[in-house]
Design a protein around this motif. Structure first.
Motif, PDB file in Angstrom:
ATOM      1  N   GLU A 286       0.835  -1.195   0.000  1.00 40.52           N
ATOM      2  CA  GLU A 286       0.000   0.000   0.000  1.00 40.52           C
ATOM      3  C   GLU A 286       0.876   1.253   0.000  1.00 40.52           C
ATOM      4  O   GLU A 286       1.909   1.293   0.665  1.00 40.52           O
ATOM      5  CB  GLU A 286      -0.913  -0.002   1.223  1.00 40.52           C
ATOM      6  CG  GLU A 286      -1.892  -1.165   1.241  1.00 40.52           C
ATOM      7  CD  GLU A 286      -2.638  -1.264   2.555  1.00 40.52           C
ATOM      8  OE1 GLU A 286      -2.830  -0.240   3.231  1.00 40.52           O
ATOM      9  OE2 GLU A 286      -3.031  -2.395   2.917  1.00 40.52           O
ATOM     10  N   VAL A 287       0.457   2.248  -0.738  1.00 43.25           N
ATOM     11  CA  VAL A 287       1.201   3.500  -0.841  1.00 43.25           C
ATOM     12  C   VAL A 287       0.630   4.502   0.150  1.00 43.25           C
ATOM     13  O   VAL A 287      -0.587   4.662   0.266  1.00 43.25           O
ATOM     14  CB  VAL A 287       1.132   4.051  -2.278  1.00 43.25           C
ATOM     15  CG1 VAL A 287       1.817   5.412  -2.374  1.00 43.25           C
ATOM     16  CG2 VAL A 287       1.766   3.064  -3.260  1.00 43.25           C
ATOM     17  N   ASP A 288       1.517   5.174   0.862  1.00 42.02           N
ATOM     18  CA  ASP A 288       1.091   6.192   1.809  1.00 42.02           C
ATOM     19  C   ASP A 288       0.284   7.261   1.067  1.00 42.02           C
ATOM     20  O   ASP A 288       0.697   7.746   0.016  1.00 42.02           O
ATOM     21  CB  ASP A 288       2.322   6.823   2.473  1.00 42.02           C
ATOM     22  CG  ASP A 288       1.969   7.687   3.670  1.00 42.02           C
ATOM     23  OD1 ASP A 288       1.212   8.658   3.496  1.00 42.02           O
ATOM     24  OD2 ASP A 288       2.462   7.395   4.773  1.00 42.02           O
ATOM     25  N   PRO A 289      -0.894   7.640   1.571  1.00 44.14           N
ATOM     26  CA  PRO A 289      -1.711   8.651   0.882  1.00 44.14           C
ATOM     27  C   PRO A 289      -0.975   9.965   0.637  1.00 44.14           C
ATOM     28  O   PRO A 289      -1.255  10.662  -0.349  1.00 44.14           O
ATOM     29  CB  PRO A 289      -2.885   8.865   1.846  1.00 44.14           C
ATOM     30  CG  PRO A 289      -2.981   7.589   2.620  1.00 44.14           C
ATOM     31  CD  PRO A 289      -1.563   7.101   2.762  1.00 44.14           C
ATOM     32  N   ARG A 290      -0.011  10.297   1.483  1.00 45.87           N
ATOM     33  CA  ARG A 290       0.743  11.534   1.286  1.00 45.87           C
ATOM     34  C   ARG A 290       1.645  11.436   0.064  1.00 45.87           C
ATOM     35  O   ARG A 290       1.921  12.436  -0.607  1.00 45.87           O
ATOM     36  CB  ARG A 290       1.549  11.855   2.549  1.00 45.87           C
ATOM     37  CG  ARG A 290       0.668  12.287   3.717  1.00 45.87           C
ATOM     38  CD  ARG A 290       1.416  12.310   5.024  1.00 45.87           C
ATOM     39  NE  ARG A 290       1.719  10.962   5.505  1.00 45.87           N
ATOM     40  CZ  ARG A 290       2.268  10.698   6.693  1.00 45.87           C
ATOM     41  NH1 ARG A 290       2.569  11.689   7.519  1.00 45.87           N
ATOM     42  NH2 ARG A 290       2.503   9.455   7.062  1.00 45.87           N
ATOM     43  N   VAL A 291       2.095  10.221  -0.250  1.00 45.26           N
ATOM     44  CA  VAL A 291       2.873  10.011  -1.468  1.00 45.26           C
ATOM     45  C   VAL A 291       1.972  10.140  -2.699  1.00 45.26           C
ATOM     46  O   VAL A 291       2.336  10.767  -3.696  1.00 45.26           O
ATOM     47  CB  VAL A 291       3.572   8.640  -1.430  1.00 45.26           C
ATOM     48  CG1 VAL A 291       4.233   8.322  -2.776  1.00 45.26           C
ATOM     49  CG2 VAL A 291       4.616   8.599  -0.317  1.00 45.26           C
ATOM     50  N   LEU A 292       0.776   9.554  -2.630  1.00 49.40           N
ATOM     51  CA  LEU A 292      -0.166   9.673  -3.740  1.00 49.40           C
ATOM     52  C   LEU A 292      -0.536  11.135  -3.977  1.00 49.40           C
ATOM     53  O   LEU A 292      -0.658  11.576  -5.131  1.00 49.40           O
ATOM     54  CB  LEU A 292      -1.423   8.857  -3.446  1.00 49.40           C
ATOM     55  CG  LEU A 292      -1.240   7.334  -3.391  1.00 49.40           C
ATOM     56  CD1 LEU A 292      -2.539   6.668  -2.954  1.00 49.40           C
ATOM     57  CD2 LEU A 292      -0.793   6.784  -4.738  1.00 49.40           C
ATOM     58  N   ARG A 293      -0.696  11.875  -2.905  1.00 46.98           N
ATOM     59  CA  ARG A 293      -1.008  13.298  -3.047  1.00 46.98           C
ATOM     60  C   ARG A 293       0.137  14.033  -3.739  1.00 46.98           C
ATOM     61  O   ARG A 293      -0.090  14.868  -4.623  1.00 46.98           O
ATOM     62  CB  ARG A 293      -1.260  13.910  -1.673  1.00 46.98           C
ATOM     63  CG  ARG A 293      -1.612  15.394  -1.700  1.00 46.98           C
ATOM     64  CD  ARG A 293      -1.833  15.923  -0.302  1.00 46.98           C
ATOM     65  NE  ARG A 293      -0.609  15.830   0.502  1.00 46.98           N
ATOM     66  CZ  ARG A 293      -0.567  16.053   1.812  1.00 46.98           C
ATOM     67  NH1 ARG A 293      -1.662  16.368   2.473  1.00 46.98           N
ATOM     68  NH2 ARG A 293       0.574  15.950   2.468  1.00 46.98           N
ATOM     69  N   ALA A 294       1.374  13.705  -3.355  1.00 47.23           N
ATOM     70  CA  ALA A 294       2.537  14.363  -3.963  1.00 47.23           C
ATOM     71  C   ALA A 294       2.594  14.116  -5.465  1.00 47.23           C
ATOM     72  O   ALA A 294       3.019  14.986  -6.233  1.00 47.23           O
ATOM     73  CB  ALA A 294       3.821  13.880  -3.296  1.00 47.23           C
ATOM     74  N   MET A 295       2.131  12.938  -5.901  1.00 42.90           N
ATOM     75  CA  MET A 295       2.171  12.612  -7.329  1.00 42.90           C
ATOM     76  C   MET A 295       1.187  13.432  -8.143  1.00 42.90           C
ATOM     77  O   MET A 295       1.286  13.471  -9.378  1.00 42.90           O
ATOM     78  CB  MET A 295       1.909  11.120  -7.530  1.00 42.90           C
ATOM     79  CG  MET A 295       2.983  10.229  -6.920  1.00 42.90           C
ATOM     80  SD  MET A 295       2.664   8.467  -7.186  1.00 42.90           S
ATOM     81  CE  MET A 295       3.064   8.331  -8.929  1.00 42.90           C
ATOM     82  N   SER A 296       0.244  14.076  -7.480  1.00 47.20           N
ATOM     83  CA  SER A 296      -0.764  14.865  -8.195  1.00 47.20           C
ATOM     84  C   SER A 296      -0.341  16.321  -8.391  1.00 47.20           C
ATOM     85  O   SER A 296      -1.071  17.099  -9.007  1.00 47.20           O
ATOM     86  CB  SER A 296      -2.091  14.824  -7.434  1.00 47.20           C
ATOM     87  OG  SER A 296      -2.012  15.572  -6.221  1.00 47.20           O
ATOM     88  N   TYR A 297       0.820  16.692  -7.874  1.00 48.99           N
ATOM     89  CA  TYR A 297       1.242  18.097  -7.945  1.00 48.99           C
ATOM     90  C   TYR A 297       1.625  18.483  -9.378  1.00 48.99           C
ATOM     91  O   TYR A 297       1.953  17.622 -10.205  1.00 48.99           O
ATOM     92  CB  TYR A 297       2.425  18.333  -7.006  1.00 48.99           C
ATOM     93  CG  TYR A 297       2.083  18.221  -5.537  1.00 48.99           C
ATOM     94  CD1 TYR A 297       0.783  18.394  -5.074  1.00 48.99           C
ATOM     95  CD2 TYR A 297       3.073  17.957  -4.595  1.00 48.99           C
ATOM     96  CE1 TYR A 297       0.475  18.297  -3.729  1.00 48.99           C
ATOM     97  CE2 TYR A 297       2.774  17.849  -3.236  1.00 48.99           C
ATOM     98  CZ  TYR A 297       1.471  18.020  -2.807  1.00 48.99           C
ATOM     99  OH  TYR A 297       1.161  17.919  -1.478  1.00 48.99           O
TER     100      TYR A 297
END
Length: 412
Positions: free
Chosen positions: A21-32
């Motif tokens: 599972e990927v940390d949600p904060r990492v997924l958020r960073a990918m959307s920048y």
């Protein structure tokens, strides 16, 4: 009009040895927003990423950067850059991924020698050291954490022996980096390859690597040969053979390090969003603290093992050399391991892994890695596995497994 459905992947509890599972904060960073690869803001992120990788690998090496691609891209980049055709390479094999190192080395033109030990065990370092003294290879390539067998190889003595004999030591730490100590400098490792999709809890797509000045000296000597042969002042009559040049362009570390150096010599277009993911994932690791992170992985491993043992399951392999982030319970006699995995996935939304080769159908592999390595996940997989095993006819003391894990968390 398009008939394709909107992308909506199922939410899973992933307890495999990777991906996790990927940390949600990492997924958020990918959307920048995407930055240009030579934008000063972006090159600043590159520099900070290298700095964080030095802390992760516990090294003072100048070169710590990601190769764009899955973990295997990092393995190929290091090996194709460091192995000259005809080099003698030793690969000690104690699972599936040792065979991969041997295959890649052969494709690089090496004269590969392997030693093997029984799956479920690791090498006594002295066995490897004796072989090194006998074969005198140019390079030793070895896996640190073998996810196919759940075993972890001690490296410190092997590193010391290689350094004394001026032999390069390349280590596959894909499964261990970020979950258990990897000491690049203290263990005298010349090049180390990590992975993002396991204990770092970042999507697959980058391979963090580090290598020291000994490795750099060899790959730059090959770079000079390649450029020298193309230099009219040297000419084609030079005695240095063109076959000694690094055979890959994309995986040529001498070019990649120029890209990651202050020169910023263009090599490829950087995977911007993946670098955001790596940056944020590393930031989270170092914010937690390496020692605290290792302790968390160990605590959840102990709880998982306590629960599995309370069900009456036995563990595969030598527990003295167990890989802390992968646990391998044996499939009980008369139980269809794939039926159990299927029920866990479809009834509970939980994924655990089967295994490969001679271990297929004999063990499950349960990962406790990165963001997946949480108390709630461990308790869920224990409770669900107990329910599925009961459903499949395996007799066990119902209710005791979760209680055993809770005792670990309670400090009993």
């Amino acid at each position: 009009m398009s008939t394709y459905k909107e992308l909506s992947p199922s939410l899973r509890t992933i307890m495999t040895p990777g991906p996790v599972e990927v940390d949600p904060r990492v997924l958020r960073a990918m959307s920048y927003p995407v930055l240009g690869q030579f934008d000063p803001e972006f090159t600043g992120l590159m520099n900070e990423t290298m700095s964080m990788l030095r802390e992760l690998f516990r090294t003072g090496n100048e070169w710590c950067f990601p190769v764009d691609g899955t973990s295997r891209s990092g393995l190929e980049a290091v090996l194709v850059s460091l192995i000259r055709p005809g080099d003698r390479v030793l690969v000690p094999i104690f699972g599936r991924f040792g065979h991969l190192l041997a295959e890649i080395s052969e494709r690089c033109g090496a004269e590969v020698s392997v030693i093997e030990t029984e799956w479920g065990t690791v090498f006594d370092p002295e066995t490897v050291i004796k072989t090194i003294h006998h074969l005198k290879p140019d390079l030793v390539a070895i896996v640190h954490g073998e996810t196919s067998t759940g075993q972890m190889q001690p490296l410190e003595e092997i590193g010391k022996a290689c350094r004394e004999l001026d032999i390069l030591l390349v280590v596959d730490a894909v499964a261990t980096i970020g979950g258990t100590p990897v000491e690049a400098d203290a263990w005298m490792l010349d090049a180390v390859i990590g992975g993002t999709q396991k204990c770092l809890s970042i999507p697959s797509g980058m391979a963090p690597i580090t290598y020291n000045s000994r490795s750099e000296q060899k790959l730059l000597s090959r770079k000079r040969i390649e450029r020298g042969l193309a230099d009219p002042a040297v000419g084609r009559s030079a005695t240095r053979p063109v076959t000694d040049a690094i055979r890959s362009n994309y995986f040529d570390l001498s070019q990649l390090q120029d890209y990651w150096s202050p020169m910023r010599l263009n090599h490829h277009t950087e995977a911007t969003s993946m670098l955001y993911a790596l940056y944020e994932g590393l930031r989270l690791v170092l914010t937690e603290g390496l020692e605290e992170r290792f302790a968390r992985h160990r605590r959840n491993e102990i709880a998982l093992m306590a629960g599995l043992q309370a069900m009456g399951l036995e563990f595969y392999g030598n527990q003295a050399s167990k890989l802390p982030v992968v646990t391998c319970p044996q499939i009980p006699e008369g139980i269809d391991g794939e039926q159990v995995r299927s029920m866990l996935l479809h009834e509970f939304g939980i994924e655990i892994a089967s295994s490969f080769g001679p271990l297929k159908g004999r063990i499950w592999r349960v990962g406790t890695m990165g963001f997946s390595c949480r108390q709630t996940n461990v308790l869920q997989v224990i409770g669900a596995l107990e329910a599925v095993l009961l459903r499949c006819g395996f007799r066990l003391p119902a209710g005791e497994a979760v209680q055993a894990a809770l005792d670990v968390y309670a400090g009993k």
